[in-house]
Motif scaffolding. Structure first.
Motif, PDB file in Angstrom:
ATOM      1  N   ILE A 126       0.869  -1.185   0.000  1.00 33.47           N
ATOM      2  CA  ILE A 126       0.000   0.000   0.000  1.00 33.47           C
ATOM      3  C   ILE A 126       0.898   1.224   0.000  1.00 33.47           C
ATOM      4  O   ILE A 126       1.869   1.299   0.755  1.00 33.47           O
ATOM      5  CB  ILE A 126      -0.901   0.028   1.258  1.00 33.47           C
ATOM      6  N   ASP A 127       0.556   2.185  -0.825  1.00 37.73           N
ATOM      7  CA  ASP A 127       1.279   3.452  -0.853  1.00 37.73           C
ATOM      8  C   ASP A 127       0.473   4.456  -0.020  1.00 37.73           C
ATOM      9  O   ASP A 127      -0.514   5.012  -0.521  1.00 37.73           O
ATOM     10  CB  ASP A 127       1.425   3.929  -2.295  1.00 37.73           C
ATOM     11  N   PRO A 128       0.880   4.681   1.242  1.00 38.99           N
ATOM     12  CA  PRO A 128       0.082   5.570   2.098  1.00 38.99           C
ATOM     13  C   PRO A 128       0.024   7.007   1.586  1.00 38.99           C
ATOM     14  O   PRO A 128      -0.976   7.693   1.805  1.00 38.99           O
ATOM     15  CB  PRO A 128       0.763   5.483   3.457  1.00 38.99           C
ATOM     16  N   VAL A 129       1.049   7.447   0.895  1.00 40.35           N
ATOM     17  CA  VAL A 129       1.049   8.823   0.375  1.00 40.35           C
ATOM     18  C   VAL A 129      -0.019   8.971  -0.706  1.00 40.35           C
ATOM     19  O   VAL A 129      -0.798   9.932  -0.708  1.00 40.35           O
ATOM     20  CB  VAL A 129       2.454   9.208  -0.159  1.00 40.35           C
ATOM     21  N   SER A 130      -0.090   8.012  -1.622  1.00 35.07           N
ATOM     22  CA  SER A 130      -1.107   8.059  -2.678  1.00 35.07           C
ATOM     23  C   SER A 130      -2.510   7.893  -2.106  1.00 35.07           C
ATOM     24  O   SER A 130      -3.451   8.574  -2.532  1.00 35.07           O
ATOM     25  CB  SER A 130      -0.850   6.970  -3.722  1.00 35.07           C
ATOM     26  N   LEU A 131      -2.655   6.993  -1.127  1.00 34.12           N
ATOM     27  CA  LEU A 131      -3.956   6.789  -0.512  1.00 34.12           C
ATOM     28  C   LEU A 131      -4.406   8.055   0.215  1.00 34.12           C
ATOM     29  O   LEU A 131      -5.563   8.456   0.108  1.00 34.12           O
ATOM     30  CB  LEU A 131      -3.915   5.598   0.449  1.00 34.12           C
ATOM     31  N   ALA A 132      -3.482   8.696   0.912  1.00 35.92           N
ATOM     32  CA  ALA A 132      -3.798   9.950   1.609  1.00 35.92           C
ATOM     33  C   ALA A 132      -4.245  11.018   0.615  1.00 35.92           C
ATOM     34  O   ALA A 132      -5.217  11.744   0.865  1.00 35.92           O
ATOM     35  CB  ALA A 132      -2.598  10.430   2.419  1.00 35.92           C
ATOM     36  N   ALA A 133      -3.556  11.096  -0.514  1.00 41.00           N
ATOM     37  CA  ALA A 133      -3.929  12.083  -1.533  1.00 41.00           C
ATOM     38  C   ALA A 133      -5.315  11.783  -2.097  1.00 41.00           C
ATOM     39  O   ALA A 133      -6.128  12.696  -2.293  1.00 41.00           O
ATOM     40  CB  ALA A 133      -2.888  12.102  -2.648  1.00 41.00           C
ATOM     41  N   GLY A 134      -5.613  10.516  -2.317  1.00 41.24           N
ATOM     42  CA  GLY A 134      -6.914  10.132  -2.857  1.00 41.24           C
ATOM     43  C   GLY A 134      -8.060  10.356  -1.877  1.00 41.24           C
ATOM     44  O   GLY A 134      -9.151  10.751  -2.276  1.00 41.24           O
ATOM     45  N   LEU A 135      -7.795  10.098  -0.606  1.00 41.70           N
ATOM     46  CA  LEU A 135      -8.836  10.249   0.414  1.00 41.70           C
ATOM     47  C   LEU A 135      -8.930  11.677   0.953  1.00 41.70           C
ATOM     48  O   LEU A 135      -9.945  12.066   1.518  1.00 41.70           O
ATOM     49  CB  LEU A 135      -8.586   9.297   1.585  1.00 41.70           C
ATOM     50  N   GLY A 136      -7.844  12.421   0.858  1.00 42.84           N
ATOM     51  CA  GLY A 136      -7.824  13.783   1.394  1.00 42.84           C
ATOM     52  C   GLY A 136      -7.632  13.847   2.889  1.00 42.84           C
ATOM     53  O   GLY A 136      -8.017  14.835   3.529  1.00 42.84           O
ATOM     54  N   VAL A 137      -7.076  12.769   3.484  1.00 40.98           N
ATOM     55  CA  VAL A 137      -6.814  12.723   4.917  1.00 40.98           C
ATOM     56  C   VAL A 137      -5.447  12.080   5.155  1.00 40.98           C
ATOM     57  O   VAL A 137      -4.952  11.339   4.305  1.00 40.98           O
ATOM     58  CB  VAL A 137      -7.899  11.921   5.690  1.00 40.98           C
ATOM     59  N   PRO A 138      -4.820  12.353   6.311  1.00 37.76           N
ATOM     60  CA  PRO A 138      -3.551  11.701   6.614  1.00 37.76           C
ATOM     61  C   PRO A 138      -3.713  10.191   6.748  1.00 37.76           C
ATOM     62  O   PRO A 138      -4.721   9.715   7.276  1.00 37.76           O
ATOM     63  CB  PRO A 138      -3.128  12.320   7.952  1.00 37.76           C
ATOM     64  N   VAL A 139      -2.716   9.451   6.263  1.00 37.13           N
ATOM     65  CA  VAL A 139      -2.714   7.981   6.324  1.00 37.13           C
ATOM     66  C   VAL A 139      -1.332   7.556   6.803  1.00 37.13           C
ATOM     67  O   VAL A 139      -0.317   8.075   6.342  1.00 37.13           O
ATOM     68  CB  VAL A 139      -2.996   7.367   4.943  1.00 37.13           C
ATOM     69  N   CYS A 140      -1.296   6.593   7.744  1.00 36.12           N
ATOM     70  CA  CYS A 140      -0.007   6.069   8.189  1.00 36.12           C
ATOM     71  C   CYS A 140      -0.083   4.549   8.304  1.00 36.12           C
ATOM     72  O   CYS A 140      -1.158   3.984   8.494  1.00 36.12           O
ATOM     73  CB  CYS A 140       0.420   6.704   9.500  1.00 36.12           C
ATOM     74  N   LEU A 141       1.066   3.910   8.154  1.00 33.62           N
ATOM     75  CA  LEU A 141       1.183   2.453   8.317  1.00 33.62           C
ATOM     76  C   LEU A 141       1.588   2.138   9.745  1.00 33.62           C
ATOM     77  O   LEU A 141       2.357   2.866  10.362  1.00 33.62           O
ATOM     78  CB  LEU A 141       2.237   1.895   7.360  1.00 33.62           C
ATOM     79  N   LEU A 142       1.083   1.002  10.276  1.00 31.85           N
ATOM     80  CA  LEU A 142       1.381   0.595  11.634  1.00 31.85           C
ATOM     81  C   LEU A 142       1.392  -0.931  11.699  1.00 31.85           C
ATOM     82  O   LEU A 142       0.605  -1.586  11.018  1.00 31.85           O
ATOM     83  CB  LEU A 142       0.318   1.150  12.581  1.00 31.85           C
ATOM     84  N   SER A 143       2.278  -1.462  12.502  1.00 28.73           N
ATOM     85  CA  SER A 143       2.264  -2.903  12.750  1.00 28.73           C
ATOM     86  C   SER A 143       2.146  -3.107  14.252  1.00 28.73           C
ATOM     87  O   SER A 143       2.835  -2.480  15.027  1.00 28.73           O
ATOM     88  CB  SER A 143       3.566  -3.542  12.274  1.00 28.73           C
TER      89      SER A 143
END
Length: 143
Positions: A126-143
């Protein structure tokens, strides 16, 4: 005091993340109805004390189960300064509809893509930067 509400489907890691952030011991399990009561804790973020609320896992913001009614009532009756939407990244396609419902509420949302290590092991990237741009909200990865 600012309020952060943790939202998402069951078994995405909301209560585990809540426990890690707050030092609490909320029960964690894999069956519906486990977290029907709200778990809350105060947490110091920077120089501000905030209230972190672990809401029950739900499948639909307009649903009729006891868990869904608890969440719907909480959203309607409380000011939420930030919604922390915890999503199991290995099931992102199944969980996006609920995320879109949450994004239509009247509060800012941050998306936490949890279980990123499991997704990587399954060959899911998953590309969190692209997903954030598409959704218009901050996105981060976590384990």
């Amino acid at each position: 005091m600012k309020r952060i509400a943790m939202l998402g489907m069951p078994n995405t890691g909301k209560s585990t993340l809540f426990n890690r952030l707050t030092g609490s011991h909320a029960k964690v399990g894999n069956w519906p109805g486990l977290t029907v009561d709200l778990m809350t804790a105060r947490l110091l973020i920077g120089d501000q004390m905030v209230q972190l609320v672990d809401l029950p896992g739900i499948y639909d913001i307009d649903g009729y189960s006891e868990d869904e009614r608890v969440v719907t009532r909480f959203i309607a009756e409380n000011t939420i300064d930030i919604g922390l939407f915890v999503l199991n990244v290995t099931q992102i396609d199944r969980q996006l509809p609920l995320l879109l419902q949450v994004l239509n509420q009247n509060f800012p949302v941050v998306v936490v893509l949890n279980m990123a290590d499991e997704a990587s092991a399954l060959g899911i990237s998953i590309d969190p930067v692209s997903l954030a741009a598409g959704l218009g909200v901050p996105v981060c990865l976590l384990s």
